[in-house]
Write a protein that holds these residues in place. Sequence first.
Motif, PDB file in Angstrom:
ATOM      1  N   ALA A 164     -33.855 -25.572  -2.919  1.00 38.83           N
ATOM      2  CA  ALA A 164     -32.955 -24.480  -2.519  1.00 38.83           C
ATOM      3  C   ALA A 164     -32.353 -24.742  -1.137  1.00 38.83           C
ATOM      4  CB  ALA A 164     -33.711 -23.149  -2.522  1.00 38.83           C
ATOM      5  N   VAL A 165     -33.192 -25.117  -0.184  1.00 36.79           N
ATOM      6  CA  VAL A 165     -32.674 -25.325   1.182  1.00 36.79           C
ATOM      7  C   VAL A 165     -31.749 -26.535   1.205  1.00 36.79           C
ATOM      8  CG1 VAL A 165     -33.298 -25.826   3.570  1.00 36.79           C
ATOM      9  CG2 VAL A 165     -34.672 -24.198   2.250  1.00 36.79           C
ATOM     10  N   ALA A 166     -32.101 -27.584   0.463  1.00 38.97           N
ATOM     11  CA  ALA A 166     -31.260 -28.784   0.440  1.00 38.97           C
ATOM     12  C   ALA A 166     -29.901 -28.471  -0.192  1.00 38.97           C
ATOM     13  CB  ALA A 166     -31.967 -29.901  -0.334  1.00 38.97           C
ATOM     14  N   ILE A 167     -29.899 -27.670  -1.247  1.00 40.21           N
ATOM     15  CA  ILE A 167     -28.623 -27.302  -1.874  1.00 40.21           C
ATOM     16  C   ILE A 167     -27.814 -26.419  -0.923  1.00 40.21           C
ATOM     17  CG2 ILE A 167     -27.611 -25.910  -3.748  1.00 40.21           C
ATOM     18  CD1 ILE A 167     -30.043 -27.146  -5.443  1.00 40.21           C
ATOM     19  N   ALA A 168     -28.498 -25.509  -0.247  1.00 42.30           N
ATOM     20  CA  ALA A 168     -27.798 -24.642   0.718  1.00 42.30           C
ATOM     21  C   ALA A 168     -27.115 -25.497   1.789  1.00 42.30           C
ATOM     22  CB  ALA A 168     -28.777 -23.650   1.353  1.00 42.30           C
ATOM     23  N   ALA A 169     -27.828 -26.542   2.247  1.00 39.45           N
ATOM     24  CA  ALA A 169     -27.235 -27.422   3.263  1.00 39.45           C
ATOM     25  C   ALA A 169     -26.044 -28.185   2.657  1.00 39.45           C
ATOM     26  CB  ALA A 169     -28.289 -28.399   3.794  1.00 39.45           C
ATOM     27  N   VAL A 231     -30.105 -24.161   8.367  1.00 44.67           N
ATOM     28  CA  VAL A 231     -29.837 -23.271   7.233  1.00 44.67           C
ATOM     29  C   VAL A 231     -30.477 -21.915   7.536  1.00 44.67           C
ATOM     30  CG1 VAL A 231     -30.194 -22.882   4.762  1.00 44.67           C
ATOM     31  CG2 VAL A 231     -29.833 -25.211   5.622  1.00 44.67           C
ATOM     32  N   ARG A 232     -29.678 -20.867   7.455  1.00 44.89           N
ATOM     33  CA  ARG A 232     -30.193 -19.525   7.709  1.00 44.89           C
ATOM     34  C   ARG A 232     -31.035 -19.093   6.504  1.00 44.89           C
ATOM     35  NH1 ARG A 232     -29.126 -16.708  11.922  1.00 44.89           N
ATOM     36  NH2 ARG A 232     -29.399 -14.463  11.756  1.00 44.89           N
ATOM     37  N   THR A 233     -32.355 -19.146   6.664  1.00 44.45           N
ATOM     38  CA  THR A 233     -33.244 -18.957   5.526  1.00 44.45           C
ATOM     39  C   THR A 233     -34.056 -17.673   5.657  1.00 44.45           C
ATOM     40  OG1 THR A 233     -33.410 -21.368   5.318  1.00 44.45           O
ATOM     41  CG2 THR A 233     -35.111 -20.071   4.209  1.00 44.45           C
ATOM     42  N   PHE A 234     -34.029 -16.881   4.603  1.00 44.58           N
ATOM     43  CA  PHE A 234     -34.831 -15.650   4.565  1.00 44.58           C
ATOM     44  C   PHE A 234     -35.890 -15.769   3.480  1.00 44.58           C
ATOM     45  CE2 PHE A 234     -31.018 -14.117   6.597  1.00 44.58           C
ATOM     46  CZ  PHE A 234     -31.439 -13.108   7.444  1.00 44.58           C
ATOM     47  N   VAL A 235     -37.087 -15.229   3.749  1.00 40.75           N
ATOM     48  CA  VAL A 235     -38.098 -15.067   2.694  1.00 40.75           C
ATOM     49  C   VAL A 235     -38.129 -13.584   2.363  1.00 40.75           C
ATOM     50  CG1 VAL A 235     -40.554 -15.242   2.119  1.00 40.75           C
ATOM     51  CG2 VAL A 235     -39.462 -17.042   3.485  1.00 40.75           C
ATOM     52  N   ARG A 236     -37.973 -13.250   1.092  1.00 40.87           N
ATOM     53  CA  ARG A 236     -37.888 -11.837   0.696  1.00 40.87           C
ATOM     54  C   ARG A 236     -38.440 -11.643  -0.711  1.00 40.87           C
ATOM     55  NH1 ARG A 236     -31.481 -10.578   0.274  1.00 40.87           N
ATOM     56  NH2 ARG A 236     -32.359  -8.660  -0.544  1.00 40.87           N
ATOM     57  N   SER A 237     -38.566 -10.387  -1.128  1.00 43.41           N
ATOM     58  CA  SER A 237     -39.228 -10.107  -2.399  1.00 43.41           C
ATOM     59  C   SER A 237     -38.243  -9.933  -3.545  1.00 43.41           C
ATOM     60  CB  SER A 237     -40.070  -8.835  -2.258  1.00 43.41           C
ATOM     61  OG  SER A 237     -40.501  -8.413  -3.521  1.00 43.41           O
ATOM     62  N   SER A 238     -38.600 -10.479  -4.701  1.00 41.19           N
ATOM     63  CA  SER A 238     -37.782 -10.242  -5.901  1.00 41.19           C
ATOM     64  C   SER A 238     -38.262  -8.983  -6.624  1.00 41.19           C
ATOM     65  CB  SER A 238     -37.869 -11.434  -6.852  1.00 41.19           C
ATOM     66  OG  SER A 238     -39.148 -11.471  -7.457  1.00 41.19           O
ATOM     67  N   PHE A 239     -39.386  -8.430  -6.157  1.00 38.32           N
ATOM     68  CA  PHE A 239     -39.990  -7.313  -6.881  1.00 38.32           C
ATOM     69  C   PHE A 239     -39.476  -5.952  -6.420  1.00 38.32           C
ATOM     70  CE2 PHE A 239     -42.596 -10.851  -7.917  1.00 38.32           C
ATOM     71  CZ  PHE A 239     -43.017 -10.616  -9.216  1.00 38.32           C
TER      72      PHE A 239
END
Length: 424
Positions: A164-169, A231-239
Motif C-alpha cells: 500500500a505505501v509503495a503504491i501510494a508513493a 507518504v502521509r500514512t494513517f492507521v485507522r479502523s475499518s470497523f
Amino acid sequence: MVRIVMKFGGTSVADLDRIKNVARHVKREVDAGHEVAVVVSAMSGKTNELVGWVQGAPKVVGANSPFYDAREYDAVVASGEQVTSGLLAITLQAMDINARSWQGWQIPIRTDNAHGAARILEIDGSDIIKRMGEGQVAVISGFQGLGPDNRIATLGRGGSDTSAVAIAAAVKADRCDIYTDVDGVYTTDPRIVPQARRLKKIAFEEMLEMASLGAKVLQVRSVELAMVHKVRTFVRSSFEDPDAPGMGDFLNPPGTLICDEEEIVEQEVVTGIAYAKDEAQISLRRLADRPGVSAAIFGPLAESHINVDMIVQNISEDGSKTDMTFTVPSGDVDKAIKVLGENKEKIGYDVVQNESGLVKVSVIGIGMRSHAGVAATAFKALADKGINIKAITTSEIKISILIDGPYAELAVRTLHSCYGLDKN
Ligand code: ADP
Ligand code: ASP
Ligand code: MG
C-alpha cells in the motif's frame, strides 16, 4: 484532484459482509470525488492456511528446508489476495462503482529475487493512474509482486502494508490509509493492555522502532518506505460506520498519523512499549579474550542468515577469558548451535548453552534523546515486580530488556504504567 490509497487487512476482508463494509468505505471516498486505489490482504487466517498446505506437501528426498521451492511457495501463498481483490471489485461493481482488480504482475510491481521475503524495487503506476483518471477504482492484491525471474514473489508476512505505501508513493497519492481491526496506533498493543492510549500522531522513527521491536500493526518495511517517500500514512479502523461523521475528513481522519517528528507538538519522553516473543539466548563460555573472537562468532552466523540481536560480553577477572551471550529468534537456535559447533575450533570456546522462550520488551520514545534516567526508571519498576533482567540494549530512542517469557505481560503493563502511559 485528490488521490488516496486505502489498504484493508485480513480481518477487514474476512468474509463477504466485511467486504461489503469495505466497499462502503471506498464508496465514501469515491463519492467525495477522489481518485482511489485499494490494496487488500487475504481473508484473515487464509495465508496461514496456505503456508500450512505448502509445509504439509510432500518433500523432495533429502531437502532440509521446510518448503520446497520458494517460487512455488509464493505461487501458493499469494493466491489469498487474488480472491479478495476480485471479490471486492465485484462488490464495488454491484454498488455501481467502476472497479477493476489488479495482481502484482499486471501492474507490474517489480521486486528483487528474494522469494518469500522480496523487496519492492519499482512500480509502474502509469496504467492505474490513467484508469483512476477515467474514474475507475484500482483494487490491487497486496503482499505480491513480480520477481526478476518473471515469477510471483511475496513480500514477507504483513507485506500488504508495504504494498500500500509503495503504491501510494508510486502514484504520488495525497494519503495512504491503513485500515485494520484497531482504530489507530496505541501506546502498546491494546489487546494486551486495555489501558493503552491511542496516539494522535507518532513519528516515523518511533513507529519504525515499534514495528521492528514487535508491534505488528505495520510491517517494518512499510514504515521505512513511508519515511523515505514522505507518504502521509494513517492507521485507522475499518470497523467504524463508514458514513459516521468525520470519517471522510480529508485533513484529519480518525486514526493515527505517522509523520515527521517536527509535526508532533507535545512530544512525550516515552511514546510506547513493544514486545517480541520467542527470543532465545545463546552463551559461549570461556572464550579466549583476543582480537577477532567476535568476528569468528558472528561472521559465520551472519553468513547463515541468522539474525543476532542483543550481545553481552563478560570478561574474567584476570582478563584472559570471556563469556559471550547473544539473542536470536527461537526458530534459529538449532541452526545457530550447528554453525557454532562447526566453527568451535576457530572460535575457541569451552561450552555453548542456550535458553528459549524469552521475551524482549522495549521502551520507545524520541524524547529519550534529551532526558536522563529513562532506563533507570524501567529497571526499578521491573525490580519492584521481581522481574529479572537477562540482557539490555539501548539506542538513542529505545531501551530493550530481555526477560523470561512468563513475565511478558506483567513487564509490558508495568513499563506502560511507570511512564504514565495508562489512560485515565
Ligand atoms: P491487519 O490484518 O489489518 O494487517 P494486523 O493483525 O497485522 O492487522 O495488525 C493489527 C494488530 O496489531 C492489532 O489487532 C493489535 O493487536 C496489534 N498491535 C500490536 N501493537 C499495537 C499497537 N501499538 N497499536 C495498535 N495495534 C497494535
Ligand atoms: N496476507 C499476508 C499475511 O497474512 C499479507 C498481509 O496480510 O499483509 O501475511
Ligand atoms: Mg498486518
